[in-house]
Design a protein around this motif. Structure first.
Motif, PDB file in Angstrom:
ATOM      1  N   HIS A 179       0.825  -1.195   0.000  1.00 36.85           N
ATOM      2  CA  HIS A 179       0.000   0.000   0.000  1.00 36.85           C
ATOM      3  C   HIS A 179       0.870   1.260   0.000  1.00 36.85           C
ATOM      4  CE1 HIS A 179      -3.836  -1.964   0.588  1.00 36.85           C
ATOM      5  NE2 HIS A 179      -3.344  -2.667   1.586  1.00 36.85           N
ATOM      6  N   ALA A 180       0.378   2.306  -0.653  1.00 40.21           N
ATOM      7  CA  ALA A 180       1.079   3.586  -0.592  1.00 40.21           C
ATOM      8  C   ALA A 180       0.968   4.190   0.801  1.00 40.21           C
ATOM      9  CB  ALA A 180       0.494   4.534  -1.636  1.00 40.21           C
ATOM     10  N   PHE A 181      -0.188   3.972   1.460  1.00 38.91           N
ATOM     11  CA  PHE A 181      -0.413   4.480   2.817  1.00 38.91           C
ATOM     12  C   PHE A 181      -0.774   3.284   3.692  1.00 38.91           C
ATOM     13  CE2 PHE A 181      -1.677   7.848  -0.142  1.00 38.91           C
ATOM     14  CZ  PHE A 181      -0.794   8.844   0.239  1.00 38.91           C
ATOM     15  N   PRO A 182       0.197   2.535   4.189  1.00 36.41           N
ATOM     16  CA  PRO A 182      -0.096   1.320   4.947  1.00 36.41           C
ATOM     17  C   PRO A 182      -0.809   1.632   6.256  1.00 36.41           C
ATOM     18  CG  PRO A 182       2.231   1.861   5.115  1.00 36.41           C
ATOM     19  CD  PRO A 182       1.649   2.792   4.094  1.00 36.41           C
ATOM     20  N   LEU A 183      -1.915   0.936   6.484  1.00 35.13           N
ATOM     21  CA  LEU A 183      -2.706   1.129   7.694  1.00 35.13           C
ATOM     22  C   LEU A 183      -2.987  -0.225   8.338  1.00 35.13           C
ATOM     23  CD1 LEU A 183      -5.418   3.713   6.548  1.00 35.13           C
ATOM     24  CD2 LEU A 183      -3.546   4.132   8.143  1.00 35.13           C
ATOM     25  N   ASP A 184      -2.824  -0.289   9.636  1.00 31.32           N
ATOM     26  CA  ASP A 184      -3.250  -1.453  10.402  1.00 31.32           C
ATOM     27  C   ASP A 184      -4.589  -1.101  11.032  1.00 31.32           C
ATOM     28  OD1 ASP A 184      -3.712  -3.492  12.171  1.00 31.32           O
ATOM     29  OD2 ASP A 184      -1.638  -3.623  12.873  1.00 31.32           O
ATOM     30  N   ARG A 185      -5.644  -1.713  10.542  1.00 27.32           N
ATOM     31  CA  ARG A 185      -6.993  -1.348  10.979  1.00 27.32           C
ATOM     32  C   ARG A 185      -7.351  -1.865  12.362  1.00 27.32           C
ATOM     33  NH1 ARG A 185      -6.548  -0.518   5.818  1.00 27.32           N
ATOM     34  NH2 ARG A 185      -7.991   0.882   4.727  1.00 27.32           N
ATOM     35  N   THR A 186      -6.417  -2.540  13.029  1.00 30.87           N
ATOM     36  CA  THR A 186      -6.629  -2.958  14.413  1.00 30.87           C
ATOM     37  C   THR A 186      -6.054  -1.953  15.409  1.00 30.87           C
ATOM     38  OG1 THR A 186      -4.554  -4.205  14.605  1.00 30.87           O
ATOM     39  CG2 THR A 186      -6.456  -5.357  13.660  1.00 30.87           C
ATOM     40  N   LYS A 187      -5.383  -0.915  14.902  1.00 29.66           N
ATOM     41  CA  LYS A 187      -4.746   0.058  15.793  1.00 29.66           C
ATOM     42  C   LYS A 187      -5.706   1.184  16.154  1.00 29.66           C
ATOM     43  CE  LYS A 187      -0.621  -1.851  15.698  1.00 29.66           C
ATOM     44  NZ  LYS A 187      -0.056  -2.495  16.905  1.00 29.66           N
ATOM     45  N   ARG A 188      -5.399   1.844  17.249  1.00 30.05           N
ATOM     46  CA  ARG A 188      -6.255   2.947  17.697  1.00 30.05           C
ATOM     47  C   ARG A 188      -6.210   4.126  16.752  1.00 30.05           C
ATOM     48  NH1 ARG A 188      -4.192   2.023  23.817  1.00 30.05           N
ATOM     49  NH2 ARG A 188      -5.604   0.331  24.367  1.00 30.05           N
ATOM     50  N   TYR A 189      -5.084   4.306  16.043  1.00 27.73           N
ATOM     51  CA  TYR A 189      -5.038   5.437  15.113  1.00 27.73           C
ATOM     52  C   TYR A 189      -6.097   5.289  14.027  1.00 27.73           C
ATOM     53  CZ  TYR A 189      -1.944   2.564  12.036  1.00 27.73           C
ATOM     54  OH  TYR A 189      -1.397   1.597  11.233  1.00 27.73           O
ATOM     55  N   PHE A 190      -6.463   4.030  13.674  1.00 29.75           N
ATOM     56  CA  PHE A 190      -7.508   3.860  12.661  1.00 29.75           C
ATOM     57  C   PHE A 190      -8.872   4.221  13.237  1.00 29.75           C
ATOM     58  CE2 PHE A 190     -10.598   1.537  10.078  1.00 29.75           C
ATOM     59  CZ  PHE A 190     -10.239   2.010   8.820  1.00 29.75           C
ATOM     60  N   LEU A 191      -9.101   3.935  14.526  1.00 27.48           N
ATOM     61  CA  LEU A 191     -10.335   4.386  15.182  1.00 27.48           C
ATOM     62  C   LEU A 191     -10.452   5.904  15.101  1.00 27.48           C
ATOM     63  CD1 LEU A 191     -10.524   2.272  18.480  1.00 27.48           C
ATOM     64  CD2 LEU A 191     -12.066   2.132  16.519  1.00 27.48           C
ATOM     65  N   VAL A 192      -9.355   6.599  15.401  1.00 22.81           N
ATOM     66  CA  VAL A 192      -9.371   8.062  15.363  1.00 22.81           C
ATOM     67  C   VAL A 192      -9.635   8.549  13.947  1.00 22.81           C
ATOM     68  CG1 VAL A 192      -7.962  10.127  15.701  1.00 22.81           C
ATOM     69  CG2 VAL A 192      -7.871   8.276  17.384  1.00 22.81           C
TER      70      VAL A 192
END
Length: 260
Positions: free
Chosen positions: A150-163
């Protein structure tokens, strides 16, 4: 902690690891390392080139250890003869790695880490971020090729994704010009799935997302106030433009969904 560091190391576009001392005042006090670069830490800085995180405590070895950045992880060398270091995953429900005395270049896989050093009667710590963690779209295809990152890798289990989901929610639910929620509103929205959510924690995650998305912000942008609103607007604009958060993923904000 006091540090002496050559700021020419680790450009804004090449760094993969960020060292965050426990008394960090803002991004200008963080240390950015590009792959292959090393930051040493301990009680007494050596003579010669800079690149040293000074921890002025009598219980810390003069040459305590080394942090070396890699592409999507980092390594820790424990140069102490007697003390075991612990690397904690703050979001891992107690997950941690023990680094024995004398262990060299132990690989650390966490995106967020806290190095804990036993120092006489105290436990000292400082943070490490690895915002360039890569997450592949799929496993290697049937022809044995490499997966696409991914160009913008995201872990959707992290709190930053909740925010991020809470910031994007109104616009994803059909109000494209809705004003962004305030930090306090985000805190209230997240309480059902993140009971310990606080204003400080939400702001911290917003700052981290800005680093992870490589948004170029001036050092003072981490302060509270109008600049934070500009940062939120940039994050949401980028997330919606590239479908980093979709409406179906807003289920993570519901109390009945698995908590991130």
């Amino acid at each position: 902690m006091r540090r002496t560091y050559d700021r020419a190391c680790g450009s804004d576009t090449a760094y993969s690891v960020i060292v965050v001392p426990d008394d960090t005042a803002g991004p200008h006090e963080q240390v950015r390392l590009a792959p292959g670069e090393t930051l040493r830490f301990g009680r007494t800085p050596p003579d010669g080139p800079s690149g040293f995180l000074t921890i002025p405590h009598h219980g810390v070895s003069r040459r305590a250890g080394e942090i070396t950045a890699a592409g999507s992880h980092w390594t820790l060398s424990n140069l102490s003869r007697t003390s075991t270091y612990v690397v904690e995953n703050p979001e891992g429900a107690g997950e941690h790695i023990k680094i024995a005395p004398g262990r060299i270049e132990a690989p650390i896989p966490f995106e967020f880490s806290r190095i804990v050093l036993p120092a006489a009667e105290d436990l000292l710590s400082f943070g490490i971020w690895a915002p360039r963690h890569d997450y592949a779209d799929e496993a290697a295809d049937e022809h044995g090729g490499e997966p696409t990152a991914h160009a913008f890798p995201l872990d959707r289990t992290k709190r930053y994704f909740l925010v991020l989901a809470a910031l994007c929610e109104a616009r994803l639910r059909g109000a494209p010009h809705a004003p962004l929620p305030t930090v306090d509103q985000v805190v209230g929205r997240l309480r059902p799935v993140w009971p310990a959510a606080s204003r400080t924690a939400v702001q911290w995650n917003i700052d981290y997302l800005a680093v992870k998305f490589r948004l170029k912000q001036p050092p003072e942008s981490a302060d509270c106030g109008p600049r934070l609103n500009g940062k939120k607007e940039s994050l949401v604009s980028l997330a919606l433009r590239f479908d980093l958060v979709r409406e179906v993923e807003l289920a993570v904000l519901d109390a009945g969904a698995p908590a991130a």
